[in-house]
Write a protein that holds these residues in place. Structure first.
Motif, short mmCIF file in Angstrom:
data_model
loop_
_atom_site.label_atom_id
_atom_site.label_comp_id
_atom_site.label_asym_id
_atom_site.label_seq_id
_atom_site.Cartn_x
_atom_site.Cartn_y
_atom_site.Cartn_z
N PHE A 6 78.71 -64.96 -29.40
CA PHE A 6 78.09 -63.81 -30.40
C PHE A 6 78.30 -64.18 -32.09
N LEU A 7 79.37 -65.08 -32.38
CA LEU A 7 79.49 -65.54 -33.80
C LEU A 7 78.26 -66.34 -34.11
N LEU A 8 77.86 -67.11 -33.05
CA LEU A 8 76.83 -68.03 -33.53
C LEU A 8 75.43 -67.44 -33.39
N ILE A 9 75.04 -66.26 -32.38
CA ILE A 9 73.92 -66.04 -32.55
C ILE A 9 73.82 -64.94 -33.90
N GLY A 10 74.96 -64.61 -34.20
CA GLY A 10 74.88 -63.68 -35.36
C GLY A 10 74.96 -64.49 -36.77
N TYR A 11 74.72 -65.83 -36.43
CA TYR A 11 75.11 -66.63 -37.69
C TYR A 11 74.25 -66.25 -38.86
N TRP A 12 73.10 -66.01 -38.73
CA TRP A 12 72.10 -65.41 -39.77
C TRP A 12 72.32 -64.04 -39.83
N TYR A 13 73.47 -63.41 -40.28
CA TYR A 13 73.76 -62.12 -39.80
C TYR A 13 72.85 -60.98 -40.98
N HIS A 14 72.31 -61.64 -41.71
CA HIS A 14 71.40 -60.59 -42.69
C HIS A 14 70.09 -60.47 -41.87
N ARG A 15 69.79 -61.01 -40.92
CA ARG A 15 68.50 -60.68 -40.06
C ARG A 15 69.12 -59.55 -39.18
N PRO A 46 70.68 -70.37 -34.78
CA PRO A 46 70.16 -71.53 -35.17
C PRO A 46 69.77 -72.54 -33.90
N THR A 47 68.92 -73.34 -33.90
CA THR A 47 68.20 -74.11 -32.77
C THR A 47 69.29 -75.03 -32.10
N PRO A 48 70.12 -75.82 -33.04
CA PRO A 48 71.19 -76.50 -32.54
C PRO A 48 71.95 -75.64 -31.50
N VAL A 49 72.12 -74.38 -31.86
CA VAL A 49 73.11 -73.56 -31.03
C VAL A 49 72.54 -73.13 -29.75
N SER A 50 71.23 -72.96 -29.87
CA SER A 50 70.50 -72.71 -28.67
C SER A 50 70.41 -73.87 -27.64
N ALA A 51 70.15 -74.93 -28.24
CA ALA A 51 70.20 -76.14 -27.44
C ALA A 51 71.61 -76.42 -26.69
#
Lengths: 113, 801, 140
Positions: free
Chosen positions: B147-156, B240-245
């Motif tokens: 959850f935290l990593l998906i929301g890393y760019w939380y301003h989006r 971020p893509t590293p997280v997706s990977a």
């Protein structure tokens, strides 16, 4: 003595409830403070009063007072202090921002719309 | 606490320190401090291969809550080790990649690496703990860190939406799994996976079997994004893509697969298990690959592709359960499905990981992931292009890459299922190979689309935000490593078979092995003109045809109305839950605190009064009461008078002083009743409180006379008297009836012997009931932070405020 | 509130150390006699409040430049650390250990990990009380 304490506790609870139901935020805070005093006395009374010496092994007594309610109350006293001060500051800030301490006017703003 | 435990929690420990590094040493990218850990962990776990390849296990345990049978038991067996290697290995590569992907002066690297380490530790915990409750804890921690990593760019806004969606769905599944764990505990009386496996006959006979299976599968399916719970995964691509990977293709989403594999020895003999796991898997495979073709965003394609590949592995695990209906492993044709599942698990991590990194590079260098804007990058980014070819061809199942091998085995497994004459598999079972084949065609199409739409065709520089060029060397290392693995595993698959696949299978299908036996896994590159080979050839031919004619039949995707898609159903469901609960709440919550207090007190009076009345509990027994002394009477009178006077106090100061008087009297009561610790505490606290009250009330308005009507006051008075009377009645009856023996004697007896103290109250606080105290000081700390925040942090209020 | 309260200030200077010493005594006595982390902490906080009353906020902040929020955090760390430390010895969370040790000057002294836990409590109580009083006091 337990019987007397039961009535004392009852009276404290009554007064606390009455204060908490009033409209002024200050009275509500005082009410909560009173309520915690009442609760502490109630718990202590329920553990039995004057059954023996203070719960210190240094007393070398045959009988000791029940230590468990005392430990619970000690925790409760400190927590009550934390909560009361939180409440106080909440009231203080609410008054600063909104300019009233009347509960009728402090009704939450409309949610969502 | 063993080295193994330390290895599991080491990422969590590092996560505590990392923020210090990221704040104090700004000139070095924080990733460099993180990188050594997964590398060390990977080599540490590698050292266990020799143990597990001889069917050995490593078991370390320390007691956590022994009274409930909850121990932090860590166990390394074939399956756990395979996952641990994936987590630490891919983790190392991803951290390395992220160092180049995330700019050190623009991003909040501290947060990013803390979340990432949190995830790494949690995931290691999931796959290496033998206790279900401990595993559950780690399981939820992976959801939270995701959850935290998906929301890393939380301003989006999209990031927040995706984060919430993934959290809601996976935590819902996690809770269902907790239910399943408790059901298993009811059946077997143990939380230990090894012990439960040993009792699988009991579980299979039990009436709670089906609910338990459903609960566990809900957990697994939500986590592994199986149809219809897959909808969170495409939205998770906002990370971020590293997280997706890392999370959303190689490790976290495979936790569901892990769970199914881990619980297979317990449940797999049930036909329900086979049909549910296999069925949902194959449907997910089909739906994921079908949906992937219509996507235009590179990461969306990969997301749906991940969904479908997870379905593939899941279906293989389901079908592999058929092997359990045979006694031995000799000529047992169904074990091939399990082999394929484990093998494809590894392969998928390699090719999908490299593809994600490739897409990340394209995004990073061109500024877009939309394949409609991309094209002709082949000459500009030759290395990236080669990597994309390797990954995509492996995904499509083309030789000589590892995907080809596992795809062939997958077909074998699916075809073999027809041979089993059980649970109507010989008739309905035909769906498995048919769906598998169709899905493979779609897989082929989107793999081709991914590569050729991006790298060939017309170069359109006007649509790109940046001028594309080849990625820096550091960014290429990780995908190159994964890409080489794709080829190496494709050409020499048997380096894996003995060391990793066979031990992992032994964990999934232990009942097939007699002691000392091992699965003899051998993967052949060429197995003659079998049906599987013709299936692959068919896939390639039809796939090429359909890919070339894609524009013509793409419209078919618009046949399904937008309103009926799962995403819309999810969105509307969420909205209606919110508005529905809002309406329900509005029904009784009118915004006046007094109303709520009236509810509370009224229920207090009614319920307790009713109980006292019906149970005949109200008794007054004066045999055991203590004597009444002079001081006590004086104190009682004092406290009563002070209390009543508060009610009529006209000014603030009076009421504070009166409250203080009550407090000090309570302290005196403590003295009389021989509670020295309490008396001391109460005295000091009362002093500090009064000071505090005065400080605050200094700023607060004066008491106003309560302008209220008589009925208002009367209700208040009635309720208050009711509360007081009930409390008195309870106090009296509780004092008169003792239903149980007091537990306090334990403390009196053990204070010196067990805790070496003499003050019982203090010993209870710090020792016997230390946990209470720990939480208490936490509450205090939170309260003080709250006060600090209320006063010091003044957020500028918006207009709507 | 800048009153020149000479008597209070002079008395405070003397009393303060007595209270502080007494609070420390209470803290260590806690295991055998009335006292302990809570009471000791509150007593210390009480002494500091007295200081605040006698002098003003700024003076006290100059004499004792302590960030009480960090003190709270350190206290929590102490308590949780003591609890978690027992995990290293393969016993459940928060198991305490004690022993009698002969120290050069003090002679026979019993050492108890509960004291470490109590130090945490002590620090948290001081930190919390002072944070509350200080933040309210500073807000004018």
């Amino acid at each position: 003595m337990e019987i007397v304490m039961a009535f004392v506790v009852g009276i404290i609870f009554m007064a606390a409830t009455y204060l908490m139901l009033s409209k002024s935020l200050l009275r509500i805070i005082i009410g909560t403070g009173l309520l915690s005093h009442g609760t502490h006395l109630l718990v202590l009374t329920m553990g039995g009063l004057k059954n023996g010496a203070a719960p210190l092994l240094g007393e070398h007594a045959a009988q000791y007072n029940d230590p468990l309610p005392q430990a619970l109350i000690l925790t409760a006293i400190v927590i009550a202090f934390g909560v009361t001060s939180f409440f106080l500051v909440l009231a203080y800030r609410a008054y600063q921002e909104l300019g009233t301490d009347n509960m009728d006017r402090l009704r939450g703003t409309k949610i969502n719309e | 606490m063993s080295l193994l435990h330390l290895a599991i929690v080491s990422p969590l420990l590092l996560a505590v320190i990392i923020p210090i590094f990221s704040k104090s040493i700004r000139q070095i990218h924080t990733g460099w401090f993180v990188l050594p850990l997964p590398v060390v962990l990977f080599s540490y776990f590698l050292s266990f291969i020799s143990t597990t390849s001889h069917q050995g296990t490593v078991y370390e345990s320390f007691e956590w809550i022994p009274s409930l049978g909850i121990n932090f038991a860590a166990k390394i067996d074939g399956l756990g080790l395979l996952f641990a290697l994936l987590i630490s290995g891919i983790g190392a590569l991803v951290v390395l990649y992220s160092i180049y992907y995330l700019a050190k002066d623009k991003e909040q690297l501290g947060n990013f690496y803390v979340y990432l380490l949190l995830f790494m530790g949690a995931m290691l915990g999931v796959v290496l703990s033998d206790n279900l409750i401990v595993m559950y804890g780690f399981w939820e921690l992976t959801s939270i860190s995701s959850f935290l990593l998906i929301g890393y760019w939380y301003h989006r806004e999209k990031s927040r939406y995706g984060a919430q969606k993934s959290m809601l769905i996976t935590v819902f599944g996690g809770l269902a799994m907790l239910g399943g764990i408790i059901l298993l505990y009811i059946m077997t009386g143990s939380f230990s996976i090894s012990e439960i496996v040993a009792q699988s006959d009991i579980v299979l006979e039990h009436t709670l079997l089906i609910p338990a299976i459903l609960c566990f599968l809900l957990g697994a399916f939500t986590k592994s994004a199986q149809f219809p719970f897959h909808i969170w995964l495409p939205d998770a691509m906002e990370a971020p893509t590293p997280v997706s990977a890392y999370l959303h293709s190689a490790t976290m989403v495979k936790a569901g697969i892990y769970l199914v594999a881990r619980m297979s020895p317990v449940f797999a003999e049930s036909p329900v298990w086979l049909w549910l796991v296999g069925g949902f898997g194959i449907v997910t495979l089909f739906w994921g690959s079908f949906s992937a073709v219509k996507q235009t965003d590179l990461k969306s394609i990969l997301a749906f592709s991940t969904v479908s590949q997870l379905g593939l592995i899941m279906s293989l695990l389901g079908v592999g359960a058929a092997a359990l209906h045979y006694d031995g492993i000799d000529d047992n044709v169904f074990t091939v499905a399990t082999t394929a599942a484990v093998f494809h698990l590894i392969n998928h991590a390699t090719f999908k990981g490299s593809l994600f990194m490739v897409v990340g590079i394209v995004d990073h260098e061109t500024g877009t992931r939309d394949i409609r804007k991309l094209g002709g990058l082949m000459h500009l980014m030759p290395v990236t292009f080669t990597l994309a070819i390797i990954g995509a061809f492996s995904m499509a199942g083309l030789p000589p890459f590892n995907g080809f091998l596992s795809k062939e085995m997958f077909f074998t497994g699916m075809v073999n299922i027809l041979k089993l004459d059980l649970f109507s598999l010989s008739t309905w079972g035909l769906l498995f190979p048919v769906l598998a084949w169709i899905a493979s065609v779609f897989t082929f199409i989107y793999s081709m689309k991914l590569v050729f739409r991006t790298f060939t065709g017309k170069y359109k520089p006007e649509g790109l935000k940046k001028k594309p060029h080849e990625a820096p060397l550091g960014m290429l290392i990780s995908p190159v490593v994964l890409g080489s693995l794709v080829i190496i595993f494709g050409l020499f698959p048997n380096i894996l078979s003995h060391n990793l696949i066979s031990p992992a299978m032994a964990s999934i299908l232990p009942s097939l092995l007699s002691p000392g036996d091992i699965f003899d896994v051998h993967i052949y590159f060429w197995h003659g003109p079998t049906p599987e080979l013709f299936m692959t050839i068919g896939v390639v031919i039809l796939g090429i045809l359909l890919y070339l004619t894609l524009p013509k039949w793409e419209k078919a995707y618009h046949l399904l109305p937008e309103k009926l898609t799962l995403n819309k159903i999810y969105d509307r469901g969420l909205e209606s839950i919110q508005s529905g609960s809002f309406k329900l709440t509005r029904f009784y919550m009118n915004g006046y605190i007094r109303t709520y207090l009236v509810y509370i007190f009224a229920f207090f009076i009614l319920i307790l009064g009713y109980t006292l009345y019906t149970k005949d509990a109200f008794v007054i027994d004066t045999t055991n009461v203590s004597s009444i002394g002079f001081y006590e009477i004086v104190l009682s009178l004092l406290i009563v008078v002070a209390t009543i006077t508060i009610l009529f106090a006209k000014s603030r100061l009076t009421s504070i002083i009166l409250l203080g008087a009550v407090g000090y009297t309570v302290a005196l009561f403590f003295v009389v009743f021989r509670a020295p610790d309490l008396a001391l505490t109460q005295l000091v606290i009362e002093t500090v409180s009064v000071a505090l009250f005065l400080l605050c009330f200094y700023h607060l308005p004066k008491f106003k006379k309560e302008e209220s009507k008589i009925p208002f006051k009367l209700t208040n008075a009635l309720i208050s008297i009711g509360v007081g009377a009930i409390v008195t009645a309870i106090a009296l009856s509780a004092n008169s009836t003792k239903l149980f023996d007091s537990i306090s004697q334990f403390y009196v007896d053990n204070t010196y012997i067990r805790a070496a103290g003499k003050n019982m109250v203090n010993v209870i606080l710090v020792d016997f009931r230390g946990f209470d105290t720990l939480f208490e000081i936490c509450v205090l700390a939170i309260a003080s932070l709250g006060i600090f925040a209320m006063i010091k942090l003044r957020l500028t209020r918006g207009k709507e405020g | 509130m800048r009153t020149n309260d000479l008597i209070l200030q002079t008395v405070t200077k003397v009393i303060l150390f007595i209270i502080l010493l007494f609070s420390i005594h209470l803290f260590f006595a806690g295991h055998y006699y009335p006292g302990g982390g809570f009471i000791g902490g509150l007593m210390t906080a009480g002494a500091l409040v007295l200081l605040l009353l006698a002098f003003d906020m700024k003076t006290v902040a100059n004499i004792l430049p302590v960030n009480y929020r960090i003190m709270t955090a350190i206290g929590l760390l102490f308590s949780i650390g003591t609890g978690a430390g027992s995990l290293l010895f393969n016993v459940p969370f928060l198991t305490h250990a004690f022993n009698d040790v002969y120290l050069p000057i003090l002679g026979k002294t019993s050492l108890h990990t509960a004291v470490l836990f109590d130090i945490g409590v002590y620090l948290v109580v001081i930190g919390v009380t002072m944070t509350i009083i200080q933040t309210i006091g500073e807000d004018e």
